[in-house]
Design an enzyme around this catalytic site. Sequence first.
Site, short mmCIF file in Angstrom:
data_model
loop_
_atom_site.label_atom_id
_atom_site.label_comp_id
_atom_site.label_asym_id
_atom_site.label_seq_id
_atom_site.Cartn_x
_atom_site.Cartn_y
_atom_site.Cartn_z
CG ASP A 228 87.12 73.93 87.96
OD1 ASP A 228 86.43 73.66 89.12
OD2 ASP A 228 87.10 74.34 87.12
NE ARG B 160 81.68 70.94 89.80
CZ ARG B 160 81.15 72.03 89.86
NH1 ARG B 160 80.39 72.79 90.63
NH2 ARG B 160 81.32 72.72 88.62
#
Length: 317
Positions: free
Chosen positions: A51, A2
């Site tokens: 995601d 991330r």
Amino acid sequence: MRQAGRYMPEYRRLRERHSILELCHEPDLATKVTLQPVERLGVDAAILFADILLPFEPLGLGLSFAAGEGPVLAHPIRTPGDVKNLRTIDPEEDLGFVLKAVRRVRSALPQDVPLIGFAGAPFTLASYAIEGGSTRTFTKTKTFMYNEPKAWNRLLDVLAGLVGSFLAAQAHAGAQAVQLFDSWVGCLSPHDYRTYVQPHSKKALALAKQSGAPAIHFGTGMGTFLEDFAAAGGDVIGVDWRVPLDDAWRRIGDRAIQGNLEPVLLLAPAAERDRQVREILARAGGRPGHIFNLGHGVLPETDVGAVRAVVDLVHGR
Ligand code: CP3
């Protein structure tokens, strides 16, 4: 890993007006968030804003993100019947908004900044699907795995087909590399990884590979079975901070490696942080095929300046 997220003021500002799922569903917003860390940090590659849990929406598991609690599934998978009822997902039809974002990001990014697409590995996805959210013990997941091995294998096979074709579709849409995240695989013993998981990760990576794009196979806590993990596939193996980079490299053999700074070091005094960054670079020893990275995602408490300082140090600026 991330790159975007809550540690960035510009991300938090967008999040005041949009939920995380809105950011993922709206290709213009997903593009904007994908570009934020590239502009702010000067990293060499961009990771798509999306995601790993998005495929749960078309699968009918009822995905939402509760504030402060992480992901929640309204309809988790709990029985062999639930597995049997799973429908087949077509990436173009069911996750077209992600592919749209890939195309948009690709045309917005500078030519020399590659885009990484990604998906969750079969085990990590199955753990969320069965638990219905985050867990520390993986009790429901492992109980299902041991008691319903047939349904377990069927579930992981379905997920492997799904994420393998999804990764290939992202590559066809313009992602120059793809990453498979097996974030929680380290909760397994070496034996159970080999028996219950490895064949499915292998299938997912083989399907992704058909696109021709290089694949990064990332896991955490799998130092006790790194050889088996690497044997499942991946042109690059992503490792966390629990294993010294040069040891890991020796064990995976003639392959590229990604890693492996402890994310909490971004909250440490600069001198200690920089010492450990240099230590990783020394262990890589200038050999080609090292992608410098954190061992896991950037923590929300992190100061953007600390991330930028690490990028600059690695770049030798
Ligand atoms: O960095 C990027 O720009 C890439 C986007 C990205 C996100 N999730 C966005 C996101 C990537 C690569 C992921 C992967 C992901 N998602 C993983 C694998 C990597 C890892 O960190 O292990 C996992 C396990 C998930 C599942 C997930 N998504 C969880 C557990 C959570 C909740 C986290 C929490 O602390 O509440 C998310 C939400 C999520 N996905 C956020 C981001 C930036 C948090 C942001 C927010 O609430 O606004």
